[in-house]
Enzyme design. Structure first.
Site, PDB file in Angstrom:
ATOM      1  N   LYS A  97      47.938  85.800  25.095  1.00 13.93           N
ATOM      2  CA  LYS A  97      47.777  87.235  24.862  1.00 13.93           C
ATOM      3  C   LYS A  97      48.097  87.959  26.166  1.00 13.93           C
ATOM      4  O   LYS A  97      47.423  87.768  27.184  1.00 13.93           O
ATOM      5  CB  LYS A  97      46.353  87.551  24.413  1.00 13.93           C
ATOM      6  N   ASP A 157      33.744  93.462  16.139  1.00 18.53           N
ATOM      7  CA  ASP A 157      34.950  93.756  15.357  1.00 18.53           C
ATOM      8  C   ASP A 157      35.197  92.619  14.360  1.00 18.53           C
ATOM      9  O   ASP A 157      36.320  92.143  14.197  1.00 18.53           O
ATOM     10  CB  ASP A 157      36.158  93.930  16.278  1.00 18.53           C
ATOM     11  N   VAL A 159      50.661  88.938  21.365  1.00 17.73           N
ATOM     12  CA  VAL A 159      50.301  87.521  21.365  1.00 17.73           C
ATOM     13  C   VAL A 159      51.566  86.692  21.135  1.00 17.73           C
ATOM     14  O   VAL A 159      52.337  86.955  20.203  1.00 17.73           O
ATOM     15  CB  VAL A 159      49.259  87.205  20.276  1.00 17.73           C
TER      16      VAL A 159
END
Length: 677
Positions: A42, A136, A27
């Site tokens: 990214k 996540d 990133v």
């Protein structure tokens, strides 16, 4: 030096520095030269650009977050899937991760923890409404801005819950301290997996530590499957009981016993925030499904932050079970013999009349008309009965027991102690939840699930995005009856009340309104005698006026000073020498240094004559000297001229501050004399 730093992508994005490195991507901080803003980019690592699986995951991430638009989710601006480079352009967040924040603070104040979790849940609810599960959720993927705003980031392994039946690799992927038990087992996951992860983060914020800690990632995963965490209050006694109950309810290992949606958890948190003394009737049971053991014999090189449970984990457990089969069978045989002996003794006692069951029998208590508080406070009752409650709306006073599942007076034995008590919520009915910033769909669904009739009205808002709830026509927390109509006010888009921008620089106004969605139309403007002086590039006036309301897409016109003014000279000619009193003369106006401002022929048929001349004068923004001196000349037909008057003008005040008209005229000069006789 990184190969991208200092380079420009697609002629638009100038890469400035590395912000972070992940497993699949890097990133960067960059400047978007088209939109003139700082962004985060990214870029997929080179080693994955030829891997179709990783490409699919990377595209899946961009597809997921591109669908999302919420104040608590990082925005995506652009995506590029070229042959050589693949990247996602996102909102640049100037803040720290929630993990860093926790590490700096230790355990958080419970009010701060609730403030953060409410925002996280609102962002996740928006994603869940779109069919997207994050999978996540962890404090490393939560950004905290300086003003306390939360941004959920990194939907890198998100999937579309309503379209896919398996995970990306059919293995549990995610950070081991925060993954749900079903993720650790590699099972299908849905929105409730994110709820579990939020519960773990709330636990960590309140206590300063994660619920399960071990030397290896696999050991932590096994704890997620098999162990219950310590109650948060054992680690931090200042945590309110209601907040502990919410935390533990979110972390139930059986997904069906957790909150079923982010909206449900939000509702409880809102209720708790309004009344920190509030508690919740959650009963925690041991999972009645067989425990699936995960072998410790998995390579210990697995990173401590992530874990993948192998597909053969069950097979390893089966082998372990087979190795223990002989001693287990032997134990069963011994237990059977002992049981037969006990049964024989009981039969003999019963036959001989030497035993009685009366000591184990009792009459069921009459709970009706008692309050729930009275029942909970009676230790004898709680020792004798396994009590659970169901809550209903009834005319009986709030908290009063109106029904019991076992009839009062019925003879019970020791094992017949499970009883359900029905408790009245009171005649008031259903409390109105706080639905601000929910999507219309999520808010409608929640209210309808509560048994209310929903009517939607569209309204403008200065703070709420289009399609999100502004509020309802009822006060939050007020109880209403089932079937009652609740009006849901939904935003038609953010609106902005226009300030007075007079004497502000055009650059500062554009900067302050860059995220408003309002179009700025800039018009260069020359000041007139009616206007106060405004320096160059500052705003003179605006349309519409201050106090007006504009929505996204509307236009605000700003008239910007070009640093010049139009000045009008009013000159009345009188008492001229007799030889100039002819039909025509020329009037000339110059600056003090002789620079000509205006020249025009005029008629002097009348003794008195007024003439108006427009002056355009540039004033230096930093020049304190705002007075200018002008000279007025009269030129006859023969070419002779004389100085008629001196005028001193204050340019910023737009008025003559001093004037002098000659009463005795010097000898006239000709233009050719250039001032000489």
């Amino acid at each position: 030096m990184d190969k991208f730093v200092g380079k420009r992508l697609d002629g638009r994005y100038e890469i400035q520095e590395i912000l972070g490195v992940g497993g699949m991507s890097v990133v960067y901080k960059a400047r978007d030269n088209v939109e003139d803003r700082i962004v985060a980019i990214k870029i997929l690592k080179d080693e994955f650009t030829t891997n179709e699986e990783f490409i699919r995951r990377f595209k899946n991430e961009s597809k997921a977050i591109a669908m999302l638009s919420h104040p608590n989710i990082v925005k995506v601006y652009d995506v590029s899937f070229g042959d050589l480079i693949q990247y996602i352009v996102m909102e640049y967040i100037d803040g720290i991760t929630l993990k860093e924040f926790i590490e700096r603070q230790g355990s958080l104040r419970w009010k701060d923890a609730v403030h953060f979790v409410l925002q996280i849940l609102k962002g996740l609810q928006h994603a869940h409404d779109k069919g997207i599960v994050h999978r996540d959720v962890k404090p490393q993927n939560i950004m905290v801005l300086s003003d306390g705003t939360i941004k959920v980031t990194d939907f890198g392994i998100a999937r579309f819950a309503r379209s896919e039946q398996r995970t990306i690799t059919d293995k549990a992927i995610g950070s081991v301290h925060y993954i749900s038990p079903e993720q650790a087992r590699g099972e299908r996951t849905d929105e409730k997996a994110d709820i579990y992860s939020v519960g773990v983060m709330l636990y960590e914020m309140l206590t300063g530590q994660v619920p399960f800690q071990a030397e290896s990632a696999v050991s932590v995963a096994i704890m997620q499957l098999q162990r219950d965490p310590k109650p948060p209050t054992e680690l931090n006694g200042s945590i309110p009981m209601g907040l502990e109950q919410i935390t533990m309810h979110a972390m139930q290992k059986n997904a069906e016993r957790r909150y079923q949606s982010a909206a449900e958890m939000l509702c409880d948190l809102d209720a708790f925030r309004r009344d920190p003394a509030k508690t919740f009737e959650y009963n925690y049971f041991v999972d009645d499904a067989p425990t699936r053991y995960v072998s410790e014999n998995i390579r210990s090189s697995t990173p401590a932050s992530e874990v993948i449970i192998p597909d053969d984990a069950d097979e390893q457990a089966d082998n372990k079970e087979k190795s223990n089969i002989v001693p287990i069978l032997a134990g069963i045989a011994v237990a059977l013999v002992a049981a037969l002996i006990v049964v024989g003794v009981l039969v003999v006692n019963e036959f001989m009349g030497s035993g009685s069951n009366e000591i184990d029998s009792y009459k069921c208590h009459n709970f009706v008309s008692m309050t729930q508080e009275q029942v909970d406070a009676d230790s004898d009752i709680n020792k004798k009965y396994d009590i659970s409650y169901e809550m209903v709306i009834d005319n009986a006073p709030k908290g009063t027991i109106i029904k019991q599942s076992i009839k009062a007076g019925k003879t019970l034995k020791g094992e017949d102690n499970e009883i359900v008590l029905t408790v009245s919520l009171g005649p008031e009915g259903i409390p109105i939840p706080n639905l601000e910033n929910y999507t219309e769909f999520a808010a409608r669904e929640m209210l309808e699930d509560l048994g209310l009739v929903v009517k939607v009205e569209q309204k403008e808002s200065g703070t709420v995005d289009e399609g999100y709830v502004i509020g309802v026509n009822k006060e939050i927390g007020v109880c209403v009856n089932p079937g009652e109509t609740v009006i849901l006010y939904v935003s038609t888009g953010k609106s902005t009340v226009i300030d007075d921008y007079s004497n502000r620089s055009i650059a500062s106004v554009k900067e302050s309104m860059k995220n408003s969605g309002i179009n700025i139309k800039e018009v260069q403007f020359t000041l007139t005698g009616e206007d106060s002086y405004v320096q160059k590039d500052y705003i003179v006036k605006q349309e519409p006026k201050s106090g007006s309301t504009l929505k996204k897409g509307d236009t605000l016109t700003l008239y910007v000073s070009n640093g010049k003014i139009n000045y009008t000279f009013d000159i009345t000619l009188k008492n001229l020498p007799e030889d100039y009193e002819s039909d025509d003369v020329t009037i000339k106006i110059t600056e003090e240094d002789g620079t000509e401002i205006h020249s025009s022929d005029i008629s002097l048929k009348e003794k008195k004559y007024s003439y108006t001349c427009e002056l355009m004068k540039q004033v230096d923004d930093n020049n304190a000297e705002t007075e200018c001196v002008f000279k007025v000349y009269i030129i006859g037909k023969s070419g002779k001229k004389f100085e008629y008057a001196n005028l001193t003008v204050d340019v910023k005040k737009n008025k003559i501050t001093d004037s002098y008209v000659f009463s005795g005229y010097p000898k006239a000069e000709t233009e050719e004399d250039n001032g000489e006789e």
